[in-house]
Motif scaffolding. Structure first.
Motif, PDB file in Angstrom:
ATOM      1  N   GLU A  56       0.820  -1.215   0.000  1.00  0.00           N
ATOM      2  CA  GLU A  56       0.000   0.000   0.000  1.00  0.00           C
ATOM      3  C   GLU A  56       0.857   1.270   0.000  1.00  0.00           C
ATOM      4  N   GLU A  57       1.947   1.255   0.767  1.00  0.00           N
ATOM      5  CA  GLU A  57       2.807   2.452   0.797  1.00  0.00           C
ATOM      6  C   GLU A  57       3.450   2.677  -0.581  1.00  0.00           C
ATOM      7  N   MET A  58       3.818   1.600  -1.239  1.00  0.00           N
ATOM      8  CA  MET A  58       4.405   1.754  -2.569  1.00  0.00           C
ATOM      9  C   MET A  58       3.372   2.242  -3.584  1.00  0.00           C
ATOM     10  N   ILE A 109       3.496   7.464  13.822  1.00  0.00           N
ATOM     11  CA  ILE A 109       3.702   8.151  12.538  1.00  0.00           C
ATOM     12  C   ILE A 109       2.453   8.017  11.665  1.00  0.00           C
ATOM     13  N   GLU A 110       1.886   6.822  11.641  1.00  0.00           N
ATOM     14  CA  GLU A 110       0.677   6.607  10.839  1.00  0.00           C
ATOM     15  C   GLU A 110      -0.487   7.450  11.362  1.00  0.00           C
ATOM     16  N   ALA A 111      -0.634   7.485  12.691  1.00  0.00           N
ATOM     17  CA  ALA A 111      -1.740   8.253  13.282  1.00  0.00           C
ATOM     18  C   ALA A 111      -1.566   9.740  12.991  1.00  0.00           C
ATOM     19  N   SER A 139      -6.432   3.812   4.672  1.00  0.00           N
ATOM     20  CA  SER A 139      -5.329   2.857   4.819  1.00  0.00           C
ATOM     21  C   SER A 139      -4.370   3.273   5.931  1.00  0.00           C
ATOM     22  N   GLU A 140      -4.097   4.567   6.053  1.00  0.00           N
ATOM     23  CA  GLU A 140      -3.142   4.972   7.076  1.00  0.00           C
ATOM     24  C   GLU A 140      -3.703   4.725   8.482  1.00  0.00           C
ATOM     25  N   SER A 141      -5.012   4.837   8.645  1.00  0.00           N
ATOM     26  CA  SER A 141      -5.544   4.558   9.985  1.00  0.00           C
ATOM     27  C   SER A 141      -5.504   3.056  10.272  1.00  0.00           C
ATOM     28  N   ARG A 142      -5.651   2.240   9.238  1.00  0.00           N
ATOM     29  CA  ARG A 142      -5.492   0.795   9.440  1.00  0.00           C
ATOM     30  C   ARG A 142      -4.036   0.469   9.760  1.00  0.00           C
ATOM     31  N   HIS A 143      -3.099   1.152   9.119  1.00  0.00           N
ATOM     32  CA  HIS A 143      -1.681   0.923   9.419  1.00  0.00           C
ATOM     33  C   HIS A 143      -1.383   1.247  10.889  1.00  0.00           C
ATOM     34  N   PHE A 144      -1.986   2.308  11.360  1.00  0.00           N
ATOM     35  CA  PHE A 144      -1.827   2.669  12.779  1.00  0.00           C
ATOM     36  C   PHE A 144      -2.286   1.502  13.663  1.00  0.00           C
TER      37      PHE A 144
HETATM   38 FE   LIG Z   1       0.918   4.053   6.156  1.00  0.00          FE
END
Ligand SMILES: [Fe+2]
Ligand SMILES: [Fe+2]
Length: 189
Positions: A56-58, A109-111, A139-144
């Protein structure tokens, strides 16, 4: 509130810089997760969650590159801000504590990225970027959540105290005067 306003105003006045730093952040997020994948091969859970995260980050990286290209924005070297380094310097040096700390830092960092995307989406005068930033929140909140859950499941002890410690460090980094404007910077000095 006033400090936050000042930061958002600075970001809006320097959109190309924020986009460039965002591109750097997406690439770094993938790189950091890839390091974890190589270092902690024993955990199936970590391998799977971070493999998805890297993908996802890529994708985000690719998308930001596309946005830069469409805006006619050339790639420009930009040094990393103090934010991630400011937390990583408190990482414990022995295992599994070092792993747990990196996972907790990743969660912060994600949050914080979510907070920044939401703030930018609200005020940015570019519908495509606003829409894109809102899209990234999911997606970033799921990464958190994934980072935090991994930190807890791979730690022998309760991580609450460590989370509280990094929460303080992080709050200091985003609220104290910062001389560099970046995606995760503190209050403009
Ligand atoms: Fe992320
Ligand atoms: Fe991302």
């Amino acid at each position: 509130m006033r400090a936050r306003r000042k930061l958002v105003d600075a970001a809006i006045a320097n959109v190309p810089l924020i986009i460039q730093d965002h591109a750097n952040c997406e690439k770094k997020a993938a790189g950091t997760a890839m390091n974890l994948i190589f270092r902690y091969e024993f955990s199936y859970d970590l391998q799977r969650k971070l493999a998805q995260l890297i993908r996802e980050e890529m994708l985000h990286y690719e998308q930001v590159l596309g946005i830069m290209n469409d805006r006619g924005q050339a790639w420009k070297y930009l040094s990393a801000g103090r934010y991630a380094k400011g937390m990583l310097k408190h990482k414990r040096t022995y295992e599994p504590a070092a792993m747990v700390d990196v996972l907790i830092i990743g969660a912060f960092i994600e949050a914080r990225s979510c907070e920044r995307f939401a703030a930018l989406a609200e005020v940015i005068d570019d519908e495509r970027l606003a829409k894109y930033y809102r899209y990234l929140l999911k997606s970033e909140s799921r990464h958190f959540e994934d980072y935090l859950a991994l930190a807890q499941s791979l730690s022998e002890d309760d991580i609450d105290e460590r989370v509280a410690f990094f929460k303080k460090v992080e709050a200091e980094l985003i609220s104290s005067p910062d001389y560099e404007l970046r995606f995760h910077s503190g209050t403009p000095a």
